[in-house]
Design a protein around this motif. Sequence first.
Motif, PDB file in Angstrom:
ATOM      1  N   SER A 694       0.849  -1.188   0.000  1.00 13.35           N
ATOM      2  CA  SER A 694       0.000   0.000   0.000  1.00 13.35           C
ATOM      3  C   SER A 694       0.881   1.232   0.000  1.00 13.35           C
ATOM      4  O   SER A 694       1.793   1.348   0.834  1.00 13.35           O
ATOM      5  CB  SER A 694      -0.913   0.008   1.230  1.00 13.35           C
ATOM      6  N   THR A 695       0.614   2.151  -0.912  1.00 12.46           N
ATOM      7  CA  THR A 695       1.423   3.358  -1.014  1.00 12.46           C
ATOM      8  C   THR A 695       0.530   4.568  -1.238  1.00 12.46           C
ATOM      9  O   THR A 695      -0.572   4.456  -1.783  1.00 12.46           O
ATOM     10  CB  THR A 695       2.437   3.261  -2.170  1.00 12.46           C
ATOM     11  N   ALA A 767      -0.413  11.184  -2.815  1.00  8.87           N
ATOM     12  CA  ALA A 767      -1.804  11.017  -2.394  1.00  8.87           C
ATOM     13  C   ALA A 767      -2.721  11.189  -3.598  1.00  8.87           C
ATOM     14  O   ALA A 767      -2.681  10.386  -4.535  1.00  8.87           O
ATOM     15  CB  ALA A 767      -2.144  11.962  -1.257  1.00  8.87           C
ATOM     16  N   THR A 768      -3.498  12.243  -3.641  1.00  5.05           N
ATOM     17  CA  THR A 768      -4.444  12.439  -4.740  1.00  5.05           C
ATOM     18  C   THR A 768      -3.895  13.307  -5.850  1.00  5.05           C
ATOM     19  O   THR A 768      -4.535  13.465  -6.886  1.00  5.05           O
ATOM     20  CB  THR A 768      -5.736  13.080  -4.194  1.00  5.05           C
ATOM     21  N   GLN A 769      -2.722  13.866  -5.671  1.00  6.71           N
ATOM     22  CA  GLN A 769      -2.138  14.725  -6.708  1.00  6.71           C
ATOM     23  C   GLN A 769      -1.218  13.912  -7.597  1.00  6.71           C
ATOM     24  O   GLN A 769      -0.341  13.181  -7.114  1.00  6.71           O
ATOM     25  CB  GLN A 769      -1.376  15.876  -6.086  1.00  6.71           C
ATOM     26  N   THR A 784      -6.959  13.039  -8.279  1.00  7.02           N
ATOM     27  CA  THR A 784      -7.916  11.950  -8.401  1.00  7.02           C
ATOM     28  C   THR A 784      -9.222  12.329  -7.713  1.00  7.02           C
ATOM     29  O   THR A 784      -9.270  13.212  -6.856  1.00  7.02           O
ATOM     30  CB  THR A 784      -7.355  10.671  -7.774  1.00  7.02           C
ATOM     31  N   MET A 785     -10.264  11.633  -8.107  1.00  8.28           N
ATOM     32  CA  MET A 785     -11.578  11.867  -7.540  1.00  8.28           C
ATOM     33  C   MET A 785     -11.760  10.992  -6.307  1.00  8.28           C
ATOM     34  O   MET A 785     -11.215   9.907  -6.195  1.00  8.28           O
ATOM     35  CB  MET A 785     -12.666  11.564  -8.565  1.00  8.28           C
ATOM     36  N   SER A 789      -6.737   7.574  -1.271  1.00 10.08           N
ATOM     37  CA  SER A 789      -5.398   8.019  -1.676  1.00 10.08           C
ATOM     38  C   SER A 789      -4.370   6.897  -1.649  1.00 10.08           C
ATOM     39  O   SER A 789      -3.227   7.119  -2.019  1.00 10.08           O
ATOM     40  CB  SER A 789      -4.917   9.159  -0.766  1.00 10.08           C
ATOM     41  N   ILE A 790      -4.760   5.706  -1.223  1.00 11.09           N
ATOM     42  CA  ILE A 790      -3.816   4.588  -1.096  1.00 11.09           C
ATOM     43  C   ILE A 790      -4.000   3.648  -2.278  1.00 11.09           C
ATOM     44  O   ILE A 790      -5.119   3.240  -2.594  1.00 11.09           O
ATOM     45  CB  ILE A 790      -4.014   3.838   0.233  1.00 11.09           C
TER      46      ILE A 790
END
Length: 1638
Positions: A694-695, A767-769, A784-785, A789-790
């Motif tokens: 998991s990242t 994360a989401t960027q 991301t929507m 974030s993982i």
Amino acid sequence: MGGTSVWFGWLALALAMTCRSISGFLLEGSPSSFAQFPRWVPGANGSLEFEFLTQEPSGLFLYTDDGGSYEFFEVKLIEGSVRLHYNLGGGARLLTVGRGLNDGRWHRVKVSRRHDKTQLTVDGVSEFRSAKALDHEFGSPASNSFVYVGGLPELVSRQVGARLTLPVVTLEPRFAGQIRQLVYTGVDGIPRTQDMVASQGVWMEGRHGDCDQHDPCMNGGRCYSSGHGPLCDCSLVNYEGPNCEKERPSEEATFRGREYLWWDLRRIGGQPLASQHDQLSLSFKTRHPAGVLFFTGHGKDYVNVALREGGVLVTLDMGGDPLKVTVRPDKVRFDDNQWHTVTVHRTVKEINGHTSFCTLSVSVDGLYTEKGTTAGPFSQLSSSRIHLAGADVPALLPGAETRSNFVGCLRKVEYRADSVRLDLIRMAREGNPLLHVSGKLDFMCLEVEAGDPVSFTTQESYLVLPSWEAPRQGSISFKMRTTEANGLLMFNSGSVSSQGDFFALELLEGHIYLHLNLGSGSRKVKATNRRVDDGWWHEVTLNRDSQAGRITVDEGANDFTTPGDSHQLDLDGALYVGGAGNGINVPPELWSGRLGLGYVGCMRDLVINGQAADLASYAKKQDSGSIVRFCHSDGGSCSSSPCLHSGECKAGWGRFICDCSHTSYVGPTCGKNAATLHFDGSQYVRVTAGEESSTQAEDIAFRFRTNRPVGLLLTTTSGVSSDKLELALQSGRLRLTVKLGDRDKVMYAGNGLNDQQWHSVKLTRRATQISLQTDKDPPTIEHTMGRHSILEYRDIHIGMVSSNTSTSWRPSSTFLAPSSTLSSTPLASSASSSSSPSQVPVPAFIGEMQSFYMNGNYLFEMARSGHVDRLEVTATFTKGPQVIHHPVTFKSKSAFVALPQLKAYASTNIYFQFKTLEPTGLIMYNGGKGHDFLALELVNGHIHLVFNLGSHPVKVRDNNKVALNDNKWHVVTVSRPSPRQHTLMVDDNIATATNGAGDENLDLQGFLYLGGVPPEMYTSLPRHVMSKTGFEGCLASLDLNGEAPDPAGKDVPIISNRVFAGCDGPSTKCHRNACANGGTCVQQWNSYSCNCDMTSYTGPTCSDESTAYEFGRGTGVMSFKYPQGRWPDSRRDLLAVGFMTQQEDAVVLRLDSANSNDYMELEIVDGNIFMVYNMGTEDHPIGDVTTKVNDGLYHVVRFIRTGPNATIQIDDYKVFSKNPSENVQLSDLKVLKKLRSRIWHGHQLSVFNAQSHLQIGGRRSRRSTDIERPFMGIMSGLVLNGEHPLDLAAERDPRLEVEGDVHLLLRLPRGLPSEGRQTEFNPWQRTPPLPGPSPGEGDDLVFSGAGSGCDMDDEDECIPVFDTGSGDDLITPVYIPPTLPPISKPPPHAFIPDVDVGGSRQPCDDEEDCYIGSGSGEFNTDGGVMPDGDSGGDDIEVEFPVTNHPMLAPDVIHSEEHEPTHYNKNKDPGSGPTTTGSTLAFTSSSTTSTTAPPTRPPMKGSNTKPTATSYPPSLPQPSPPTYDYYDEYTDFTEVEFPKKPTVIKEDPPDLHSEAAGGVALIISIIAGALIIIILIILLVLKFKGRQDGNYKVDQTKNYEGIPTMPTPMINGQGNGNIKPGDRRPVKKQSKDVKEWYV
């Protein structure tokens, strides 16, 4: 008040003494001696004068002042000169007169005033100086002090603050000598002689003290008299004791950054110390690169001595131009915790009344000296302030170049200002009132460790500390300093039973973030509002109490509260500082840990829960290579353009960082070819994480090129989640699909990327960027929507998704391809069964990829280096051009380079290239703590990696099949995929070793030596390191765990002689005439040498005669015995010996075994040479029956055995070989019967066991004392397996015993005298028969053998000699057989085993390295099958013609051990040529030649059948070999005789006797008889079978390998191995016998 009352009491007592007018007195110069006189009040015009006599160079004459204000007079003797130091309100002034006044004579001194002018006169020589002042009066009678002569009373010296205007006068040395006629002149101008009012240590003139009779003082101590006899003053020398007999220990002190010494005369109103010359000398030891050492100054004038960046910096300002002098040699630092001595000299010389010249000299250790000069309006050096080792605020000291105090040890600090000598540490220890101590000073040198900063120099470096014990509350504080934006500062994981507890601090984009999880949720706190990667120190403090806490960075504080209801932090394991170790599982929200970004920068003052943690001590015990003591910011910059191949350079902390993402190269300087993989549509790379990962962050970069518009570049798969990250080409654009949870995000970048050009891709997710960039275009940034974030994944697929993956994968739902596109795609990745009809699988990638980087790892480089545990590669590696950078040449085996310690504590990654001609040498060595070390060396042409992690040594050898000392570039990669796995890759061959249980870290220390070590270190190297000399050759492209030092650069600490930048090949090369007498030229790196072992000669070029012994008729023998218990077992034997003899039967030498029947015996039988050897089975004979050696001439025998196989050669004749089979052959039966040897049936053994006893000149059985078959003649140049027994005999070695009639010869004779003959022996040997028929065979010609030089009994054994000279009136037709067609494959090159030979043809040093048939004694042929003795029921006798081929080593002899082949049993008895005159017939399995010629066609017009060699019907007949000798020093010429008859003319007769008539009659009778005999013999030859054709003579072949000897002397040509100039003269043949036609 107590001190004042004592003073007045002492004064009253002195005044009560009877005042006496004295003309002279003696001052003893003791520490308390003085003479006190009345006050001097000169007014505006006055004077003071006196006379003195002394032999001391320095001392205080007198001193008086105005009672503590600013006016004073000081007269003193300085190095034999009188100096007046005074101040009358206009500032201190100096006047100096005289020289060498300490000559034991009386001298008169006068000080006079005339208003603003002051004058000093010595013996009539005057100097004066004017000084403007408001008041020209000197004090007043009420306030002026007494006039003190010779020194000051002790009481006055103690009260320097209230009594003295010039306090430093108490530090002046006291005067020792005589004073008389002290006279004052006042305002009235009347001179008055003064009376002494008080004194101590003063004697009346004319009285002799105790020291005059006996001076006990030693080492320069000053003797003075007392009431109890002579005493010694040792204060001015470095000795102590009653008689100054003991050397005084050096005063030492330890400074930790808070302690320092200082004085400030301004605080007590005192005048500064003034001088025209001063000197500072001190010794220091420190690990800190910066700190104040010493400061002195007054007002704006100063001198500041400090450490900066490991060098010594001195700044000076005297009111003129500031001066700065730096001592910082190249490759030398003084912060190495070793003692260094600094000496600073200042000298002022007045040029005129307004300008002076100052010279500054700075020296360190007496080796490094720098000087500087300045000029200005100054006349003296003034010092009112002194600081040693620092100040309250060191940055505020004038001339400060550092902001820190000194940390370390100082000793023997001495400051001299003219005659004032200050031992500052001693003064501080004794409590001198002028000197103050700040802090608690230890007056001894202690190791300073606590509080030292450390520098993390690589992203892989980290420290391991005990776990942070903070279940309910705790605190951590430290200081950090860096210019790099990202790095993991600290990490501590939770216990196994915890619910995800952890603590971490990281640096991201220049900001500090805190991560804290108490088990009920993670809290991430941004602790800074401004960036801290500015290169300054920043203090970080964390305090936590239950769920609440505060983190403070500098002055900014941030409060936080952890989520959930957990109040306890359950940590376990280690606290990692600066990074995390391999295999440490970090949480996904800790981005720097997931991305493999360690902290690079400085850290200090770590305090955990109020307890200081000594980082320097941890670094010393752990990774002292990558984590260095003190804060170093230097070490690399982009100013030197270190990045190669257009790599982009970025400055880091103490390093440079090369961005190679837009190049085809990798490495710290973009100097290595990137691993490039080719994908054909069915190939892939799969990376398996082993378990679900998991990242929250990924860094991915790679380069690709393709001409396909679609293809899968990268995708992730998971076994438990639908998360996915996929990169693919779609219509020539880059398409990224990210699925986190149930939302997909699709991004595009680039255009027209399928142009078969290289394109770079960079993907960054936080994360989401997400940021996606192609080439150097601006990146595309999106989010991301959703709240997920993982990313969860287990496998990473590159190129295509392999069919054997266990994880689920489906193509992107929006990837729609037209049918035409799909039909053009040759192969597509498999899709899961869940794919909808509208979804199509992403086609597999077809093209090339390189430089694939993901989260800190270069995956393709890992795959190429053998890190295959987690990598599955089916794509094909391609090779690019070899890149060489920063080459360096070691031109001597004693040359070396010392680099900083190798940073290989937890991981090892070493890469370099080398080329050499030398087979052995130490390439790299780094010692360590305890038993730890790492070494790379070249042993017998192969790379050996030897290391020890502390438990036991491990050795890894490369897997290359050939030796590497071939003067070609080879690539070496040493890596450590896991803590216990180590790989050594040389070129493309990988060898792996596994370290057993024990330590997992490599604790190195000291220098990393490259190319060798200092000569004195070889004896102390670990015993598993075999090298005793250094590497000689070229090294290049060095990569040491991410650092690429230039071994010949200016920053290298140590470079010995004979190390040069660049790569130069051999300067002196082998050539054809390099070695005489057939010696083998061995190419070395800078020279060549000659191997003479197989020549019987010696010397640098094999041209000197070897040691020779004569074995006389009285019989004699030499015995050489190997040491008891050290008998060698030999699988290979090499023997060469030269000899002269006329015996037909003798034993030349014999070698016996100590514990078996193994033996070798070289003997002469019927004038032929034989070697008989037995390895435990049967006796194997091998010899040359075609060449007689008992002709009294010099012959050389060469014998080589490998296993049961052997070769033998006499002089340069044919090489005979032997490959014994399991069944004894018929030809061997004859020889063995003749030699009375035993016969054995069965498998042949190959090892000569326990060689123990060598007998030379005969043999003596164990049960007899008689010498059997003794050798009589001369023996020279005997070499057996590298031993030189004859040389040992000449040196009287105790291992060799000489018995009987054996004598050492000074030189070899030209030959032995003939026995039983009156004519001189013809000095030439019969050559072996050439292939094809002899001249005259098959025709009606009779060729006369007379006059040919042949003395054999049977003319059939003679070979005709063709003389092209003139003078013969007969014509002899000569038939030339046609040149045989060459075959396409040459035979193996010959070589001397176990001899290092340069060039590309290297000997096999290991059976594993050799081709089939080498080393084991069982060999195969390439071109055909040798007949097997067991292949048929009848014995097949195959004979081979004699050929002149170079001698081959036995490991390339054709073997009989092939699969059985059936031959034609009905063999023609006449088939196979017969060796004429031979008494023995050798079969195919016994003695064979190296090649066999094919059957020749019959000669035209011949009535005889051609002789043919039988071969198996199923095999083609081999052709004679064509030798391809391409060495530059190999020269041969082929001469083909014409087919038409050649006219051969002989020289006219040459009569040598005056009695020509009688001799002619005798010759005529003999010649007639011989002609009749010869005619009969030649008629018989008519009936023998012959071949037609022509033949070719190869006159000059010089073969490499086993050295050949010069050709025999035929009609004047050389025979055997006779040296030029030593050839025996040959009598020219007379025309006593003619050739006839028949």
